[in-house]
Motif scaffolding. Structure first.
Motif, PDB file in Angstrom:
ATOM      1  N   PHE A 177      51.744  35.196  29.944  1.00  0.00           N
ATOM      2  CA  PHE A 177      50.768  36.169  29.437  1.00  0.00           C
ATOM      3  C   PHE A 177      51.154  36.601  28.021  1.00  0.00           C
ATOM      4  O   PHE A 177      50.314  36.629  27.119  1.00  0.00           O
ATOM      5  CB  PHE A 177      50.720  37.380  30.383  1.00  0.00           C
ATOM      6  CG  PHE A 177      49.906  38.538  29.874  1.00  0.00           C
ATOM      7  CD1 PHE A 177      48.522  38.534  30.004  1.00  0.00           C
ATOM      8  CD2 PHE A 177      50.520  39.634  29.284  1.00  0.00           C
ATOM      9  CE1 PHE A 177      47.769  39.609  29.546  1.00  0.00           C
ATOM     10  CE2 PHE A 177      49.771  40.712  28.827  1.00  0.00           C
ATOM     11  CZ  PHE A 177      48.385  40.702  28.952  1.00  0.00           C
ATOM     12  N   ILE A 178      52.425  36.901  27.819  1.00  0.00           N
ATOM     13  CA  ILE A 178      52.908  37.351  26.513  1.00  0.00           C
ATOM     14  C   ILE A 178      52.769  36.226  25.487  1.00  0.00           C
ATOM     15  O   ILE A 178      52.264  36.442  24.379  1.00  0.00           O
ATOM     16  CB  ILE A 178      54.374  37.832  26.600  1.00  0.00           C
ATOM     17  CG1 ILE A 178      54.536  38.918  27.663  1.00  0.00           C
ATOM     18  CG2 ILE A 178      54.862  38.338  25.235  1.00  0.00           C
ATOM     19  CD1 ILE A 178      55.980  39.165  28.099  1.00  0.00           C
ATOM     20  N   ALA A 179      53.184  35.035  25.865  1.00  0.00           N
ATOM     21  CA  ALA A 179      53.100  33.882  24.955  1.00  0.00           C
ATOM     22  C   ALA A 179      51.649  33.579  24.575  1.00  0.00           C
ATOM     23  O   ALA A 179      51.362  33.280  23.409  1.00  0.00           O
ATOM     24  CB  ALA A 179      53.760  32.658  25.593  1.00  0.00           C
ATOM     25  N   GLU A 180      50.728  33.684  25.527  1.00  0.00           N
ATOM     26  CA  GLU A 180      49.307  33.465  25.225  1.00  0.00           C
ATOM     27  C   GLU A 180      48.821  34.471  24.194  1.00  0.00           C
ATOM     28  O   GLU A 180      48.080  34.119  23.265  1.00  0.00           O
ATOM     29  CB  GLU A 180      48.465  33.576  26.502  1.00  0.00           C
ATOM     30  CG  GLU A 180      48.592  32.377  27.415  1.00  0.00           C
ATOM     31  CD  GLU A 180      47.982  32.620  28.797  1.00  0.00           C
ATOM     32  OE1 GLU A 180      47.147  33.544  28.955  1.00  0.00           O
ATOM     33  OE2 GLU A 180      48.359  31.880  29.732  1.00  0.00           O
ATOM     34  N   ASN A 181      49.228  35.726  24.337  1.00  0.00           N
ATOM     35  CA  ASN A 181      48.821  36.757  23.379  1.00  0.00           C
ATOM     36  C   ASN A 181      49.439  36.510  22.003  1.00  0.00           C
ATOM     37  O   ASN A 181      48.765  36.676  20.982  1.00  0.00           O
ATOM     38  CB  ASN A 181      49.186  38.150  23.885  1.00  0.00           C
ATOM     39  CG  ASN A 181      48.280  38.600  25.015  1.00  0.00           C
ATOM     40  OD1 ASN A 181      47.108  38.220  25.065  1.00  0.00           O
ATOM     41  ND2 ASN A 181      48.806  39.388  25.912  1.00  0.00           N
ATOM     42  N   ILE A 182      50.695  36.100  21.979  1.00  0.00           N
ATOM     43  CA  ILE A 182      51.344  35.807  20.697  1.00  0.00           C
ATOM     44  C   ILE A 182      50.643  34.629  20.018  1.00  0.00           C
ATOM     45  O   ILE A 182      50.413  34.648  18.806  1.00  0.00           O
ATOM     46  CB  ILE A 182      52.859  35.558  20.893  1.00  0.00           C
ATOM     47  CG1 ILE A 182      53.549  36.881  21.271  1.00  0.00           C
ATOM     48  CG2 ILE A 182      53.481  34.955  19.625  1.00  0.00           C
ATOM     49  CD1 ILE A 182      55.002  36.750  21.665  1.00  0.00           C
ATOM     50  N   GLU A 183      50.252  33.641  20.798  1.00  0.00           N
ATOM     51  CA  GLU A 183      49.526  32.510  20.221  1.00  0.00           C
ATOM     52  C   GLU A 183      48.185  32.965  19.636  1.00  0.00           C
ATOM     53  O   GLU A 183      47.794  32.545  18.546  1.00  0.00           O
ATOM     54  CB  GLU A 183      49.315  31.408  21.259  1.00  0.00           C
ATOM     55  CG  GLU A 183      48.671  30.173  20.653  1.00  0.00           C
ATOM     56  CD  GLU A 183      48.801  28.938  21.515  1.00  0.00           C
ATOM     57  OE1 GLU A 183      48.933  27.837  20.946  1.00  0.00           O
ATOM     58  OE2 GLU A 183      48.780  29.068  22.772  1.00  0.00           O
TER      59      GLU A 183
END
Length: 187
Positions: free
Chosen positions: A83-89
């Motif tokens: 979830f965090i990585a998707e938002n950072i992307e």
């Protein structure tokens, strides 16, 4: 009236960024380059909340450099690393769409020290998993990945007690190290 100059450097993140004594630590950089450093850290911020405010709070001044440190509060509320990585992307993609030549520096989430105080759901093993995903994103999107984990950690892999007062937030001594590393990557 917008008092911010366009084409500057913006620090973006949560309370760790908010506490960054950037005015003094980037003074020489600003003097040499004429580039101001703005701080857009907000205490308690998570990756999804940062994504919501990104346009109006960060990208509206079309920064030349964006330094991003986000994710520890997501872990603190139980969000998973995907979830965090998707938002950072999404943050990277939105920044690139709005500011074509932006120089993006993504910091690895700093370790925590659970000996100093309990850090709730924040665990260094989860931070390491998240940081591996952030590193992969930085390679995929050709942005700088700044991992200071080894520099800020003690022999057990925790945030070194000399760099923190509460086990989560870094102190002025750590910010001096962090600032030097960031300045080396700014354009």
């Amino acid at each position: 009236k917008n008092y911010c100059k366009k084409g500057q450097t913006v620090l973006v993140g949560d309370s760790i960024t908010e506490m960054f004594n950037h005015t003094e630590l980037f003074a020489e950089y600003t003097e040499k380059t004429g580039v101001s450093v703005y701080n857009r850290g907000i205490s308690g911020d998570t990756s999804d909340r940062l994504l919501e405010r990104l346009e109006k709070n960060v990208l509206n001044i079309k920064p030349e450099n964006m330094v991003l440190l986000i994710g520890t509060n997501d872990l603190g509320v139980g969000a998973d690393s995907d979830f965090i990585a998707e938002n950072i992307e999404k943050i990277i993609e939105q920044a690139r769409k709005r500011c074509k030549n932006i120089n993006i520096i993504i910091e690895a989430v700093y370790p925590v020290n659970t000996k100093i105080s309990k850090q709730g759901r924040r665990k260094n093993k989860d931070i390491a998993v998240l940081n591996a995903k952030i590193k992969d994103l930085s390679l995929k999107h050709h942005v700088h990945y700044l991992d200071l984990t080894a520099v800020l950690s003690d022999e057990s892999g925790m945030l070194h007690s000399k760099y923190t007062y509460d086990g989560l937030h870094v102190n002025a001594m750590a910010f001096e190290i962090i600032a030097k590393e960031i300045i080396a990557l700014l354009k």
